[in-house]
Design a protein around this motif. Structure first.
Motif, PDB file in Angstrom:
ATOM      1  N   TYR A  75       0.862  -1.176   0.000  1.00  0.00           N
ATOM      2  CA  TYR A  75       0.000   0.000   0.000  1.00  0.00           C
ATOM      3  C   TYR A  75       0.905   1.235   0.000  1.00  0.00           C
ATOM      4  O   TYR A  75       1.727   1.394   0.894  1.00  0.00           O
ATOM      5  N   ALA A  76       0.739   2.094  -0.998  1.00  0.00           N
ATOM      6  CA  ALA A  76       1.570   3.288  -1.085  1.00  0.00           C
ATOM      7  C   ALA A  76       0.692   4.503  -1.380  1.00  0.00           C
ATOM      8  O   ALA A  76      -0.217   4.430  -2.208  1.00  0.00           O
ATOM      9  N   GLY A  77       0.966   5.613  -0.689  1.00  0.00           N
ATOM     10  CA  GLY A  77       0.220   6.844  -0.917  1.00  0.00           C
ATOM     11  C   GLY A  77       1.083   8.060  -0.691  1.00  0.00           C
ATOM     12  O   GLY A  77       2.004   8.036   0.133  1.00  0.00           O
ATOM     13  N   GLY A  78       0.800   9.135  -1.413  1.00  0.00           N
ATOM     14  CA  GLY A  78       1.578  10.358  -1.259  1.00  0.00           C
ATOM     15  C   GLY A  78       1.484  10.934   0.140  1.00  0.00           C
ATOM     16  O   GLY A  78       2.449  11.495   0.663  1.00  0.00           O
ATOM     17  N   ILE A  79       0.325  10.804   0.771  1.00  0.00           N
ATOM     18  CA  ILE A  79       0.142  11.249   2.149  1.00  0.00           C
ATOM     19  C   ILE A  79       0.212  10.075   3.107  1.00  0.00           C
ATOM     20  O   ILE A  79       0.984  10.094   4.068  1.00  0.00           O
ATOM     21  N   ALA A  80      -0.585   9.030   2.869  1.00  0.00           N
ATOM     22  CA  ALA A  80      -0.611   7.864   3.760  1.00  0.00           C
ATOM     23  C   ALA A  80      -0.786   6.589   2.950  1.00  0.00           C
ATOM     24  O   ALA A  80      -1.610   6.540   2.030  1.00  0.00           O
ATOM     25  N   GLY A  81      -0.035   5.567   3.306  1.00  0.00           N
ATOM     26  CA  GLY A  81      -0.175   4.288   2.618  1.00  0.00           C
ATOM     27  C   GLY A  81      -1.549   3.684   2.850  1.00  0.00           C
ATOM     28  O   GLY A  81      -2.196   3.196   1.925  1.00  0.00           O
ATOM     29  N   TYR A  82      -2.016   3.716   4.116  1.00  0.00           N
ATOM     30  CA  TYR A  82      -3.310   3.136   4.489  1.00  0.00           C
ATOM     31  C   TYR A  82      -4.023   4.119   5.408  1.00  0.00           C
ATOM     32  O   TYR A  82      -3.440   4.607   6.383  1.00  0.00           O
ATOM     33  N   VAL A 111       4.340   7.965  -6.973  1.00  0.00           N
ATOM     34  CA  VAL A 111       3.964   6.946  -6.001  1.00  0.00           C
ATOM     35  C   VAL A 111       3.846   5.613  -6.721  1.00  0.00           C
ATOM     36  O   VAL A 111       3.155   5.511  -7.742  1.00  0.00           O
ATOM     37  N   SER A 112       4.503   4.586  -6.189  1.00  0.00           N
ATOM     38  CA  SER A 112       4.506   3.287  -6.857  1.00  0.00           C
ATOM     39  C   SER A 112       4.414   2.161  -5.834  1.00  0.00           C
ATOM     40  O   SER A 112       5.116   2.171  -4.826  1.00  0.00           O
ATOM     41  N   ALA A 113       3.537   1.201  -6.103  1.00  0.00           N
ATOM     42  CA  ALA A 113       3.422  -0.001  -5.280  1.00  0.00           C
ATOM     43  C   ALA A 113       3.687  -1.214  -6.150  1.00  0.00           C
ATOM     44  O   ALA A 113       3.080  -1.368  -7.210  1.00  0.00           O
ATOM     45  N   ASP A 114       4.582  -2.067  -5.706  1.00  0.00           N
ATOM     46  CA  ASP A 114       4.953  -3.260  -6.464  1.00  0.00           C
ATOM     47  C   ASP A 114       4.891  -4.463  -5.538  1.00  0.00           C
ATOM     48  O   ASP A 114       5.539  -4.468  -4.490  1.00  0.00           O
ATOM     49  N   ALA A 115       4.090  -5.451  -5.893  1.00  0.00           N
ATOM     50  CA  ALA A 115       3.946  -6.651  -5.065  1.00  0.00           C
ATOM     51  C   ALA A 115       4.497  -7.860  -5.802  1.00  0.00           C
ATOM     52  O   ALA A 115       4.254  -8.033  -6.999  1.00  0.00           O
TER      53      ALA A 115
END
Length: 207
Positions: free
Chosen positions: A97-104, A119-123
């Motif tokens: 979970y990735a976010g510019g302000i908060a991931g979650y 912003v990048s999320a890689d699983a």
């Protein structure tokens, strides 16, 4: 802030990070992972108030294996009046979970905030969620926010990827008065808000 997760804070000046801050001799190197997000999970979430006071944080860098990535990793408090400029936030983990302000954002409030960074999320398996403001908002409130940065989500199997200009995934929450002008890329779901589950209410625009 990370030592007093239920306290109230007000930012009194703009903050600018440089590449040197995240180099091997910098104060925020953290074994190459950069900034350590504030609030690391459900049992250690940020539950206080962070007022950016209309200031900005520029050049934040994260490249980590943490599950929740952003200025704040896991938020259940209030974050307001803050701009994130020209950052680079990325995580690579089984479920990300990735976010510019908060991931979650769990039952938290994010208002009058914006992001212009990447912003990048890689699983490597399961799912990835990346949002310009937050990766996932559950029973949370997001108001008057916008994103102008690049957002992307990927997995090794190219399934269960969610990327949103504001939020990648929302559940039982409210998002109002928000818009996205950034580029959003994902194999599956994309948009200002890429996926909504269970009574989430949105008034957002993807411009």
């Amino acid at each position: 802030v990370r030592k007093y997760l239920n306290a109230s804070f007000k930012l009194m000046a703009d903050i600018t990070f440089t590449e040197a801050d995240f180099s091997s001799t910098g104060s925020f190197y953290n074994n190459g992972e950069g900034w350590k997000p504030i609030g690391t999970g459900y049992n250690s979430s940020f539950s206080g108030v962070f007022d950016g006071n209309n200031h900005t944080i520029k050049g934040l860098y994260i490249n980590s294996n943490d599950r929740y990535v952003g200025l704040f990793g896991y938020n259940s408090g209030t974050i307001k009046n803050l701009g994130m400029l020209e950052g680079s936030l990325k995580n690579s983990v089984s479920s990300s979970y990735a976010g510019g302000i908060a991931g979650y954002n769990y039952r938290g409030t994010i208002t009058n905030c914006y992001n212009t960074g990447d912003v990048s999320a890689d699983a490597d398996e399961y799912y990835s969620m990346a949002g310009g403001i937050t990766g996932h908002s559950e029973e949370g409130t997001i108001t008057n926010c916008y994103n102008a940065g690049n957002v992307s989500a990927s997995t090794s199997s190219s399934i269960s990827t969610f990327a949103g200009g504001i939020a990648a995934y929302t559940k039982n929450g409210t998002i109002t008065g928000c818009y996205n002008t950034g580029t959003v890329n994902s194999f599956w779901f994309t948009g200002a808000v890429s996926y909504t589950h269970l009574r989430a209410h949105e008034t957002c625009a993807d411009l």
